[in-house]
Motif scaffolding. Sequence first.
Motif, short mmCIF file in Angstrom:
data_model
loop_
_atom_site.label_atom_id
_atom_site.label_comp_id
_atom_site.label_asym_id
_atom_site.label_seq_id
_atom_site.Cartn_x
_atom_site.Cartn_y
_atom_site.Cartn_z
N TYR A 202 1.05 -9.08 -11.58
CA TYR A 202 1.15 -8.01 -11.04
C TYR A 202 -0.22 -7.15 -11.29
O TYR A 202 -0.76 -7.14 -12.24
CB TYR A 202 2.13 -6.68 -11.27
N ASN A 203 -0.80 -6.51 -10.06
CA ASN A 203 -2.03 -5.98 -10.11
C ASN A 203 -1.96 -4.64 -9.35
O ASN A 203 -1.24 -4.67 -8.41
CB ASN A 203 -3.39 -6.88 -9.53
N VAL A 204 -2.49 -3.73 -9.98
CA VAL A 204 -2.61 -2.55 -9.41
C VAL A 204 -3.90 -1.59 -9.11
O VAL A 204 -4.60 -1.72 -10.17
CB VAL A 204 -1.88 -1.04 -9.96
N GLN A 205 -4.28 -1.32 -7.86
CA GLN A 205 -5.52 -0.56 -7.79
C GLN A 205 -5.27 0.93 -7.22
O GLN A 205 -4.42 1.01 -6.62
CB GLN A 205 -6.33 -1.56 -6.61
N ILE A 206 -5.83 1.53 -7.88
CA ILE A 206 -5.80 2.96 -7.47
C ILE A 206 -7.08 3.50 -6.92
O ILE A 206 -8.36 3.24 -7.40
CB ILE A 206 -5.70 3.86 -8.93
N LYS A 207 -7.08 3.92 -5.72
CA LYS A 207 -8.15 4.16 -4.92
C LYS A 207 -8.07 5.43 -4.19
O LYS A 207 -6.92 6.30 -4.28
CB LYS A 207 -8.58 3.39 -3.84
N GLY A 208 -9.38 6.18 -3.75
CA GLY A 208 -9.45 7.70 -3.24
C GLY A 208 -10.16 8.66 -3.96
O GLY A 208 -10.54 8.43 -5.19
N LEU B 1 0.90 -1.08 0.05
CA LEU B 1 0.09 -0.03 -0.09
C LEU B 1 0.74 1.18 0.13
O LEU B 1 1.82 1.51 0.83
CB LEU B 1 -0.94 -0.10 1.27
N TRP B 2 0.82 2.10 -0.91
CA TRP B 2 1.46 3.49 -1.09
C TRP B 2 0.50 4.28 -0.98
O TRP B 2 -0.54 4.38 -1.72
CB TRP B 2 2.29 3.38 -2.35
N LYS B 3 0.70 5.18 -0.03
CA LYS B 3 -0.39 6.54 0.30
C LYS B 3 0.17 7.74 0.04
O LYS B 3 1.45 8.22 0.25
CB LYS B 3 -0.68 6.50 1.80
N SER B 4 -0.36 8.62 -0.74
CA SER B 4 -0.20 9.94 -0.84
C SER B 4 -1.39 10.85 -0.43
O SER B 4 -2.66 10.13 -0.04
CB SER B 4 -0.03 10.27 -2.24
N LEU B 5 -1.40 12.02 -0.37
CA LEU B 5 -2.68 12.87 -0.29
C LEU B 5 -3.91 12.51 -1.17
O LEU B 5 -3.79 12.91 -2.39
CB LEU B 5 -2.43 14.47 -0.41
N PHE B 6 -4.81 11.90 -0.83
CA PHE B 6 -6.22 11.57 -1.51
C PHE B 6 -6.04 10.46 -2.50
O PHE B 6 -7.01 10.43 -3.22
CB PHE B 6 -6.72 13.03 -2.40
N VAL B 7 -5.06 9.81 -2.53
CA VAL B 7 -4.94 8.74 -3.47
C VAL B 7 -4.19 7.45 -2.56
O VAL B 7 -3.11 7.84 -1.82
CB VAL B 7 -4.11 9.20 -4.69
N ARG B 8 -4.59 6.25 -2.89
CA ARG B 8 -3.77 5.15 -2.44
C ARG B 8 -3.78 4.10 -3.57
O ARG B 8 -4.60 4.11 -4.24
CB ARG B 8 -4.62 4.30 -1.37
N LEU B 9 -2.39 3.58 -3.82
CA LEU B 9 -2.11 2.55 -4.87
C LEU B 9 -1.66 1.23 -4.04
O LEU B 9 -1.17 1.21 -3.11
CB LEU B 9 -0.91 3.05 -5.57
N ILE B 10 -2.73 0.43 -4.38
CA ILE B 10 -2.29 -1.10 -3.91
C ILE B 10 -1.83 -1.84 -5.10
O ILE B 10 -2.37 -2.21 -6.18
CB ILE B 10 -3.61 -1.70 -3.32
N PHE B 11 -0.37 -2.39 -4.81
CA PHE B 11 0.35 -3.31 -5.65
C PHE B 11 0.17 -4.53 -5.10
O PHE B 11 0.66 -5.00 -4.18
CB PHE B 11 1.77 -2.67 -5.89
N ASN B 12 -0.29 -5.54 -6.05
CA ASN B 12 -0.81 -6.80 -5.61
C ASN B 12 0.40 -7.85 -6.42
O ASN B 12 0.50 -7.45 -7.70
CB ASN B 12 -2.03 -7.19 -5.88
N HIS B 13 1.10 -8.57 -5.61
CA HIS B 13 2.13 -9.30 -6.27
C HIS B 13 1.56 -10.78 -6.09
O HIS B 13 1.34 -11.19 -5.00
CB HIS B 13 3.63 -9.02 -5.73
N LYS B 14 1.55 -11.65 -7.06
CA LYS B 14 1.34 -13.06 -6.90
C LYS B 14 2.18 -13.95 -8.00
O LYS B 14 2.34 -13.68 -9.07
CB LYS B 14 -0.20 -13.20 -7.40
N VAL B 15 2.22 -15.16 -7.24
CA VAL B 15 3.12 -16.20 -8.22
C VAL B 15 2.39 -17.49 -8.02
O VAL B 15 2.24 -17.97 -6.77
CB VAL B 15 4.62 -16.29 -7.71
N GLN B 16 2.27 -18.27 -8.88
CA GLN B 16 1.44 -19.44 -8.99
C GLN B 16 2.78 -20.29 -9.71
O GLN B 16 3.11 -20.07 -10.97
CB GLN B 16 0.38 -19.35 -9.72
N PRO B 17 2.54 -21.66 -9.31
CA PRO B 17 3.30 -22.85 -10.25
C PRO B 17 2.58 -23.24 -11.44
O PRO B 17 1.31 -23.18 -11.41
CB PRO B 17 3.40 -23.71 -9.22
N THR B 18 3.22 -23.46 -12.30
CA THR B 18 2.84 -24.03 -13.78
C THR B 18 3.42 -25.26 -14.07
O THR B 18 4.63 -25.56 -13.48
CB THR B 18 2.78 -22.82 -14.82
#
Length: 112
Positions: free
Chosen positions: A71-77, A46-63
């Motif tokens: 990688y997934n990024v959510q921008i909120k606020g 979670l990265w916070k700034s004034l009035f904005v939050r960015l959530i960087f999701n990292h995931k690894v799965q076996p194949t």
Amino acid sequence: MEEQIEARVSPEEIWKVWERAQTLEGKDKARYKIFDVKKGESFSILWKSLFVRLIFNHKVQPTKKGSLISYNVQIKGPFAWIVRWLIGEKIRKNLQFVLKSIVKELENKSVV
């Protein structure tokens, strides 16, 4: 925004890279927080700034051939729509670049 890439390396190798990167970057003055850690599988930043939050999701799965890295990024606020409009494409391109760089580095090491 989400980007994925397949790698011919194990999820454990991906996880080690992530752990090293977060240990090096995890300074007290950082403006981010690591949460939802599922060792060997996923974590979020979670990265916070004034009035904005960015959530960087990292995931690894076996194949069958190695790993699927996501990688997934959510921008909120209140100003999320402005950030998406101004830098959304830049964030997406950066996700692609980071994923390709990690995979290239790891696959080159595993060949040696």
